[in-house]
Design a protein around this motif. Structure first.
Motif, short mmCIF file in Angstrom:
data_model
loop_
_atom_site.label_atom_id
_atom_site.label_comp_id
_atom_site.label_asym_id
_atom_site.label_seq_id
_atom_site.Cartn_x
_atom_site.Cartn_y
_atom_site.Cartn_z
N TYR C 202 -2.83 6.00 -0.78
CA TYR C 202 -2.90 5.80 0.53
C TYR C 202 -1.47 4.96 1.07
N ILE C 203 -1.41 4.91 2.26
CA ILE C 203 -0.29 4.13 2.99
C ILE C 203 -0.99 2.49 3.16
N GLY C 204 -0.42 1.85 2.23
CA GLY C 204 -1.15 0.36 2.34
C GLY C 204 -0.72 -0.16 3.66
N SER C 205 -1.37 -1.32 3.81
CA SER C 205 -1.22 -2.08 5.18
C SER C 205 -0.05 -2.95 5.39
N THR C 206 0.79 -3.21 4.25
CA THR C 206 1.88 -4.09 4.10
C THR C 206 3.20 -3.04 4.38
N HIS C 207 3.85 -3.33 5.36
CA HIS C 207 5.22 -2.47 5.52
C HIS C 207 5.23 -0.94 5.07
N HIS C 209 4.09 0.49 2.50
CA HIS C 209 4.24 0.89 1.06
C HIS C 209 3.17 1.68 0.46
N ILE C 210 3.28 2.64 -0.35
CA ILE C 210 2.19 3.54 -0.89
C ILE C 210 1.41 2.72 -1.89
N GLU C 211 0.17 2.64 -1.93
CA GLU C 211 -0.64 2.06 -2.75
C GLU C 211 -1.49 3.03 -3.57
N ILE C 212 -1.89 2.74 -4.85
CA ILE C 212 -3.07 3.34 -5.43
C ILE C 212 -4.33 2.37 -5.67
N GLY C 213 -5.41 2.95 -5.51
CA GLY C 213 -6.49 2.18 -5.40
C GLY C 213 -7.68 3.07 -6.13
N MET C 214 -9.00 2.34 -6.09
CA MET C 214 -10.12 2.86 -6.50
C MET C 214 -11.23 2.76 -5.71
N ARG C 215 -11.98 3.72 -5.15
CA ARG C 215 -13.00 3.42 -4.19
C ARG C 215 -14.17 2.57 -4.88
#
Lengths: 235, 235, 235
Positions: C202-207, C209-215
């Motif tokens: 997803y598109i992260g909340s900082t500038h 940047h693309i991020e990868i996370g786990m729900r």
């Protein structure tokens, strides 16, 4: 505790000194306080509650000195500070007018110490909060044999603070320390004088105590040492 | 979030309640809020963002009560508090005038909740920030059978907070608790009434809930228990 | 450091940005600063001291920009921020009038940086605190091959921040990421679009940047990845 303080003294500036005091560790709290108190304005009220004796008959006290007022349980917390300041007044916090309306048996930080600190910040004289508290408890320093020193604190970076100061040493260049199977020679000015990962003895930034650290490493973990461990010192 | 708050409301006094809420743990955050809110001034704005549903259609709300205004996601965070206060007004935070200009999909704490809290601290009426929010979500309490209680919170010291209060007990001296293979008898006033390392049941400092602790020890670790575990209680 | 600041500038509002920077981790501190600085008022003084070179000849600097003044060691800490702001003035903190009377060799945060930050907050012009500091150190970004990205930060929740931004991507729906033996397809708006325990880009909340996370999980732990690890990216 911050809610109680701001409710009683809305103009207070509150600072949390540390989130890293282990539960019930009176000695670490006392050392951290000793490191920082003199960098705060002299009018500061230091409210320090590491209180394993809450609910027993230990006294709750406020101590006004020439550099700050200290509020907390009378259990030796203030030992190091009280050796360095002049005590002007000390009282027991018994006046219920300066406590919360309901006082629990387990959280005097919120119910007794925080209200007292806030009222003192508001200018209430200590004499109104309770009667004089003579003979504050002093924790005796751990003794060592000649040629030995003791670790009195391990900081966030794993540096070891010893119980000897630079003033006690005649020839710093000849000092040798032994602990954890390692030997460290001489006192350095900075970490930068040794290689990465090397152990180094230096004069710490707190009251000139000698410390042992590791450049860009954690000395306590590497040496597997703990507070109160003995360090051999040769001059 | 603190930067956003201070940018909108430069005179705000901000306090961080806890750095110890586990990620996404709505229940712990709600309990910690329940423990502390009433010790803060009644005019306080509590901004609480444990928000596993960020980016879904869960509502963002502000709830004005007779003891504080609560801002956060409508996911049950405020359940315990809302049982104890009177709700005067509740709104959904939909007016973009009171959000940051760009709202991310993953950090509403910074982009929606902090701005709302700061504007409320500035005196903006809730009715300007959004339409009424009826039917706030209440997390149902975990049920137990007769003769049982449940651990609803484990604090920093490893003390266990149970879901029964002192008021529900007729004969405190006859109470017996069983958990983790251990038995604890009677309610004590303080930890000081038992020996070091001994388990003790007592009335906690939060809303009279009964707690189980260990003098100078960690009851949760020693008993290897977790939140929601069941405790047998006999009167 | 807060004591020193409040002693020099009693009206300062101080905020602690993070208690989670690993010791000596200049890069993490620089990234956290990059995430937050623009949400603080433009008049803010950011005092950032991650300082493995303390006591060596690294410079101590203050950098005034169009969005905040930054005080700390010149060791690359400010690299990311300096790519995003306009530098108006930069000086070396050499004037002893704006340091503590005694300067230790190991704690310049307290003895040099905090006093400088407080004097700047008091309105002292940078030109009084020291001479110009040209050529501030910029940490070079880690390079990657085409079709690769790198993890530049792992946050408190275990989400992975990559070194590519949404702007660099033509067809977000066709993006495929591979790391830790797992494959993630497409960019989502929110965690809510995937199942519990599923990986999501997803598109992260900082500038942006693309991020990868786990729900409702920790991606870094689950994938056993570290900062600087390479991620395969296909469009």
């Amino acid at each position: 505790m911050q809610g109680v303080i701001l409710d009683i003294c809305p103009t207070a500036t509150t600072v949390t000194i540390s989130h890293e005091i282990p539960p019930q560790d009176v000695e670490t709290a006392g050392f951290v306080l000793y490191q920082i108190y003199k960098y705060y304005p002299a009018r500061t009220v230091h409210c320090v509650v590491v209180d394993p004796g809450v609910g027993t008959n230990r006294r709750a006290v406020a101590v006004r000195t020439d550099h700050g007022t200290f509020v907390g349980p009378d259990n030796g917390l203030f030992s190091l500070v009280l050796q360095a300041v002049e005590v002007l007044e000390a009282v027991t916090l018994t006046n219920p007018d300066y406590q919360l309306p309901v006082v629990s048996t387990t959280f005097h930080g919120r119910d007794i110490f925080a209200p007292a600190a806030a009222h003192i910040a508001n200018g209430i004289p200590l004499s109104k909060i309770g009667p004089p508290a003579p003979d504050l408890i002093q924790q005796p320093a751990q003794t060592t044999n000649p040629g030995q020193s003791r670790i009195i604190h391990i900081d966030h970076f794993g540096n070891l603070v010893l119980d000897i100061t630079a003033q006690e040493v005649d020839r710093p260049d000849r000092l040798t320390f032994e602990l954890g199977g390692e030997r460290i020679t001489g006192l350095r000015q900075t970490f930068g004088e040794v290689e990465e990962g090397e152990l180094v003895a230096y004069i710490g930034s707190t009251h000139n105590h000698i410390e042992i650290g590791m450049r860009n490493g954690n000395a306590a973990q590497t040496l597997d040492v703990r507070r109160h461990d003995v360090v051999s010192v040769k001059q």
